[in-house]
Enzyme design. Structure first.
Site, PDB file in Angstrom:
ATOM      1  N   GLY A 131       0.817  -1.200   0.000  1.00 50.37           N
ATOM      2  CA  GLY A 131       0.000   0.000   0.000  1.00 50.37           C
ATOM      3  C   GLY A 131       0.853   1.253   0.000  1.00 50.37           C
ATOM      4  CB  SER A 132      -0.043   4.721   0.787  1.00 53.39           C
ATOM      5  OG  SER A 132      -0.426   4.696   2.160  1.00 53.39           O
ATOM      6  CE  LYS A 155      -1.367   9.854   6.716  1.00 50.17           C
ATOM      7  NZ  LYS A 155      -2.487  10.791   6.402  1.00 50.17           N
ATOM      8  CB  VAL A 156      -0.928   3.000   5.252  1.00 50.60           C
ATOM      9  CG1 VAL A 156      -1.464   1.839   6.084  1.00 50.60           C
ATOM     10  CG2 VAL A 156      -2.036   4.014   4.988  1.00 50.60           C
ATOM     11  N   GLY A 157       2.259   2.449   5.310  1.00 55.38           N
ATOM     12  CA  GLY A 157       3.359   1.528   5.535  1.00 55.38           C
ATOM     13  C   GLY A 157       4.249   1.936   6.690  1.00 55.38           C
ATOM     14  CD  GLU A 183       7.325  -5.565  -1.784  1.00 57.24           C
ATOM     15  OE1 GLU A 183       7.657  -4.675  -2.600  1.00 57.24           O
ATOM     16  OE2 GLU A 183       8.123  -6.409  -1.350  1.00 57.24           O
ATOM     17  CB  CYS A 210       3.345   0.578  -6.589  1.00 61.81           C
ATOM     18  SG  CYS A 210       3.629  -1.166  -6.963  1.00 61.81           S
TER      19      CYS A 210
END
Length: 485
Positions: A231-232, A234-236, A253, A287
Site C-alpha cells: 500500500g501507500s 504513509k500507511v506503511g 511493498e 506502484c
C-alpha cells in the site's frame, strides 16, 4: 452479480458470517456507482477470533506432507481457469479494470499459484560443520506460524494471492484484510477459491474492516509473527512502527515514483509505446508506473510530439468496453485529488501539453512539461493518469534527476547499447529496473521490492521462503561434551 451477493461476509474459521460492527463497508462500482455489496465490519473481537482460528489450524497444516499441501494450489489453479470469465467480470466491476488490466492480473495470479506449488517443496534445510568434535549442526526452515496480510485496491486478487498463497504453501496460516474499496476481489474471492480447493478450515481467514473500527488490532495482535503489507508509504510507515513495537517482522511493498529514461540513442517510437503503457496501465494506479519520463534533450521534440499524440488517442470510458484504455479511478475522492494535482501544477507554472478533463471517476490523461526540478510534483507518487516529461543533458544528468526522489521501486532505460543501459541501471537507486522495456513488471521467481521509501524486504521466489519461514538451529552431540564445571 452472484459473487457480490454470496461473498459479502467475513470468512472466519471456515464459516461465512456477518461482522458484528455497527456500520457497513459499502462496495461500489467505480464506473457507474452501482452498489455491489454492503458488509458489516469486523470488530477487534472478530480479529481475535480469526487469528485464534489460524493459530489452532496451523500446526497440523505445517505437519502435512508438502506434496499434499501443493494439491490445494493445483485445484485452486483449475478453479481460476474454470471461472475466468466470472472473475474477469468481478474485477472489472469492483476495480474498474480494463480488459488489458484484467487479463494481466489473472495471468499473474495463475503464475503465482504455480510458483506456490513449487514453494511448498522449497523450505530446504542445511547441515553445517562444527569446530566441536562429534557435533552435527542442522538448520531447519520452519513456518513462522501465522501471517497477517493487508492488500491494496489496485490489483486486489493478485496482490492478496501474492502473499497468501506462498505463506500457505510454506505451512503457515493467514489472516487477510483486503482494502475497503475491494473487499470481494481482494478478500472474498480469495477465500472462496481456497475453500473450494479444499484448504482446511481456519487456515485462511478474511476480515473486512477498517482502522476506524479496529485500530491497530490486526497488526498488534500477539498471534501473527509476520505482517505483509502492500500500500501507500504513509500507511506503511505506521504498519512498520506498530509491528516493530511488537517484535514482528514486516514485509512492506510501498509506493513508487519510477522514471522511464530515454537515452540519446534510443528507438523513439518503441520508447513512446513503452512509456505510454508504463504510465497509463490501469489509469496509472500502479506502484511501478512511470510517473516521470526523462528524455535526452536531443530527442525531446520528436519524443514529446509522438508521446502526446499517442496519449491523446487513448480512449477513456467504460472498462467493460474492450476498446477502452483508461477506465475510472477507484473513487471520486481519488479523481478529485488527481484533478486538483494537475490544476495546482499548472497554476505553479507547469505546461499542460495535454490536459485531461474529468467526469466523476473518469479522468482523462494529462501530460505535463516545464516542471521545475525542485517541484513537489517530481518527488511524490502520482496514483492516476498524469505524467511529467523531463529533459536532461547526458547520462550523468539523467542519473542525478532519476535518483532525486525519495522512492526507489522500479524504472526503465531505453538505449541501442545494452551494456550502456546496464551501466546506467546499476547507478539508479531502485529495487528493479528494466532495459528497453516498460516499468511495470512482476515475475513469480524474481525478487520484487524497492529501496528508500518504496519498502522493506522482498517478495517472490526464494524471497518468499525468507519472508514466511524462520531458521531453527538444532545441534546434535554424537559423542560426549566436556564441560568446564
Amino acid at each position: 452479480m452472484s459473487y457480490f451477493d454470496d461473498l459479502a461476509y467475513q470468512f472466519i474459521d471456515g464459516e461465512w458470517r456477518s461482522g458484528s460492527g455497527s456500520w457497513d463497508i459499502v462496495d461500489f462500482n467505480p464506473y457507474n456507482g452501482e452498489k455491489l455489496a454492503s458488509i458489516p465490519v469486523a470488530t477487534a473481537a472478530e480479529i481475535d477470533e480469526a487469528y485464534r482460528a489460524a493459530e489452532r489450524a496451523q500446526q497440523a497444516w505445517a505437519d502435512t506432507n508438502p506434496y499434499t499441501r501443493r494439491l490445494v494450489f493445483e485445484r485452486a489453479l483449475r478453479i481460476i481457469d474454470d471461472r475466468e470469465a466470472e472473475l474477469a467480470e468481478a474485477i472489472a466491476a469492483e476495480v474498474g479494470g480494463t480488459h488489458v488490466k484484467v487479463g494481466f492480473e489473472l495471468h499473474l495470479v495463475r503464475e503465482f499459484l504455480r510458483e506456490a506449488m513449487q514453494l511448498a517443496l522449497r523450505a530446504e534445510g542445511r547441515i553445517l560443520p562444527s569446530p566441536v568434535d562429534g557435533k552435527e549442526n542442522r538448520l531447519y526452515r520452519v513456518p513462522v506460524g501465522v501471517v497477517g496480510v493487508i492488500s491494496p485496491f489496485n490489483f486486489p486478487l493478485l496482490l492478496s494471492m501474492k502473499s497468501v498463497a506462498p505463506a500457505l504453501a510454506l505451512g503457515n496460516a493467514v489472516v487477510l484484510k483486503p482494502h475497503q474499496n475491494t473487499p470481494i476481489c481482494g478478500g472474498g474471492l480469495v477465500a472462496r477459491i481456497f475453500e473450494e480447493a479444499g484448504l482446511p478450515a481456519g487456515l485462511l481467514n478474511v476480515v473486512v474492516t477498517d482502522i476506524a473500527e479496529i485500530g491497530d488490532a490486526l497488526i498488534a495482535h500477539p498471534v501473527p509473527k509476520v505482517i505483509s503489507f502492500t500500500g501507500s508509504e504513509k500507511v506503511g510507515r505506521h504498519v512498520a512502527t506498530v509491528a516493530a513495537g511488537h517484535f514482528k517482522h514486516a514485509v512492506l511493498e510501498l509506493g513508487g515514483n519510477s522514471a522511464l529514461v530515454v537515452l540519446d540513442d534510443a528507438d523513439v517510437d518503441y520508447a513512446v509505446d513503452a512509456a505510454v503503457f508504463s504510465r497509463f496501465i490501469h489509469q496509472g494506479q500502479v506502484c511501478m508506473a512511470a510517473n516521470r519520463v526523462l528524455i535526452d534533450r536531443s530527442l525531446e521534440q520528436e519524443f514529446t510530439e509522438k508521446f502526446v499524440a499517442k496519449v491523446a488517442s487513448l480512449k477513456v470510458g467504460d472498462p467493460a468496453d474492450p476498446a477502452t484504455h483508461i477506465g475510472p479511478l477507484i473513487n471520486e475522492g481519488q479523481a478529485e485529488a488527481i484533478t486538483s494535482l494537475v490544476g495546482r501544477a499548472v497554476g505553479e507554472g507547469a505546461t499542460a501539453l495535454l490536459h485531461g478533463t474529468s467526469d466523476g471517476t473518469l479522468v482523462g490523461p494529462s501530460v505535463l512539461g516545464g516542471v521545475a526540478e525542485d517541484s513537489w510534483l517530481l518527488h511524490q507518487e502520482i496514483f492516476g493518469p498524469v505524467v511529467v516529461l523531463v529533459p536532461f543533458d547526458g547520462d550523468d544528468d539523467a542519473v542525478r534527476i532519476t535518483n532525486a526522489s525519495p522512492y526507489g521501486l522500479s524504472g526503465a532505460v531505453h538505449t541501442a547499447d545494452i551494456e550502456r543501459g546496464v551501466r546506467f541501471a546499476k547507478r539508479i537507486e531502485t529495487g528493479m529496473i528494466h532495459i528497453n522495456d516498460g516499468t511495470v513488471h512482476d515475475e513469480p521467481i524474481v525478487p520484487f521490492g524497492g529501496e528508500k521509501n518504496s519498502g522493506v524486504g522482498r517478495l517472490n521466489g526464494d524471497a518468499m521462503v525468507e519472508a514466511f519461514t524462520t531458521t531453527k538451529w538444532i545441534s546434535i552431540q554424537h559423542g560426549r561434551s566436556r564441560f568446564p564445571f
